[in-house]
Design an enzyme around this catalytic site. Structure first.
Site, mmCIF file in Angstrom:
data_model
loop_
_atom_site.group_PDB
_atom_site.id
_atom_site.type_symbol
_atom_site.label_atom_id
_atom_site.label_comp_id
_atom_site.label_asym_id
_atom_site.label_seq_id
_atom_site.Cartn_x
_atom_site.Cartn_y
_atom_site.Cartn_z
ATOM 1 N N SER A 1 -65.782 34.094 6.530
ATOM 2 C CA SER A 1 -65.570 32.876 5.751
ATOM 3 C C SER A 1 -66.012 31.644 6.532
ATOM 4 O O SER A 1 -66.341 30.615 5.946
ATOM 5 C CB SER A 1 -64.089 32.741 5.377
ATOM 6 N N ASN B 1 -60.898 39.654 8.899
ATOM 7 C CA ASN B 1 -59.771 40.531 8.555
ATOM 8 C C ASN B 1 -59.348 40.365 7.109
ATOM 9 O O ASN B 1 -59.053 41.351 6.422
ATOM 10 C CB ASN B 1 -58.589 40.234 9.477
ATOM 11 N N THR C 1 -60.387 36.932 13.018
ATOM 12 C CA THR C 1 -61.470 36.852 14.000
ATOM 13 C C THR C 1 -61.648 35.441 14.557
ATOM 14 O O THR C 1 -62.298 35.266 15.593
ATOM 15 C CB THR C 1 -62.800 37.349 13.396
ATOM 16 N N HIS C 2 -61.065 34.435 13.911
ATOM 17 C CA HIS C 2 -61.096 33.084 14.476
ATOM 18 C C HIS C 2 -60.272 32.983 15.765
ATOM 19 O O HIS C 2 -60.592 32.189 16.658
ATOM 20 C CB HIS C 2 -60.538 32.063 13.477
ATOM 21 N N TYR D 1 -60.510 31.587 3.500
ATOM 22 C CA TYR D 1 -60.101 32.716 2.681
ATOM 23 C C TYR D 1 -58.592 32.921 2.696
ATOM 24 O O TYR D 1 -58.029 33.461 1.737
ATOM 25 C CB TYR D 1 -60.772 34.001 3.166
#
Length: 262
Positions: A12, A76, A190-191, A43
């Site tokens: 995203s 994710n 993942t951020h 997201y």
């Protein structure tokens, strides 16, 4: 396989760079397309129905345009909601990203594990199933933090991010019942690995686990024996809408030298 066929990474926003980085280490000559759905960001605040319809359609357009050898959903939230839909829609290997609860359970001594992700990810039954399968003897404390996503995006753009801001965004997880016993935290977005230094400074007495290195190994396994260009090619970052922050220099550090807005 065409040597120039890229690996397509999708997220995203810029969080998927934490998956791209270890992949670059294993496959330095791989052509890369990094696609960020900036028009749909974030997201974590969208409904499951929106994500389940948006992600397969968007990935279908990207595959049609760039003809990748493999697609990676480096998000994710998108993976826990839309991975099966994407695999049904695309005729190529698709690697997803799911919370690293299994490796976390292997190292936790207190058997109390924090799962730190977006609001959409931490409420998914997928997370409950992972916990039941791989951490049944553990207490799992889930916390959704949209603030951490924004802080990670800001940090990558060169803005100053304080330890205090990161601590405030995740403190509720440690304040929950049994939260004081958390010794391992799954970075289920993942951020969040982009905030590794700040998280370790804010909460120094826990171990952090993310799926990036494992996903990179899976990508290398799926592409074993395939042909790559002789030299490392320029990578392309694709945004579905306005970027919002100056990211060019940060993207270049990940080998993404060109930027395109769809």
């Amino acid at each position: 396989m065409d040597a120039d066929a890229p690996i397509l990474f999708f997220d995203s926003g810029v969080g998927g760079l934490s998956v791209l980085a270890p992949t670059r280490e294993l496959l330095p000559n791989a052509p890369i397309i990094y696609a960020a759905d900036s028009a749909g960001f974030p997201y974590g605040k969208r409904s499951e129905a929106e994500i389940a319809s948006r992600v397969p359609a968007l990935l279908g357009r990207l595959v049609e345009r760039f003809h990748p050898r493999l697609a990676v959903i480096a998000c994710n939230t998108a993976s826990t909601i839309a991975l099966d839909h994407v695999r049904s829609a695309l005729d190529l290997p698709v690697v997803g990203t799911v919370p690293a609860i299994k490796p976390a359970a292997k190292i936790s001594q207190t058997r109390v594990i924090g799962v730190l992700g977006t609001e959409a990810t931490v409420r998914q039954p997928y997370v409950e199933n992972l916990a039941a399968d791989f951490a049944a003897d553990c207490t799992i404390i889930r916390h959704g933090s949209p603030e951490l996503v924004e802080l990670a995006e800001a940090k990558l753009a060169g803005e100053e991010v304080s330890t205090e801001a990161v601590r405030a965004a995740a403190q509720a997880m440690f304040d929950a019942s049994s939260g004081e016993s958390i010794d391992t935290v799954v970075l289920a977005c993942t951020h969040f690995p982009l905030l590794d230094a700040e998280l370790r400074a804010a909460f120094p007495d826990v171990s952090y686990v993310d799926g990036g290195p494992g996903i990179a190994r899976r990508i290398a396994q799926l592409t074993r024996g395939q042909v790559w260009p002789n030299d490392r090619p320029s990578g392309l970052a694709v945004f579905t809408g306005a970027v919002g922050r100056p990211l060019e220099s940060a993207l270049a550090r990940y080998g993404l030298d060109e930027v395109l807005t769809l």
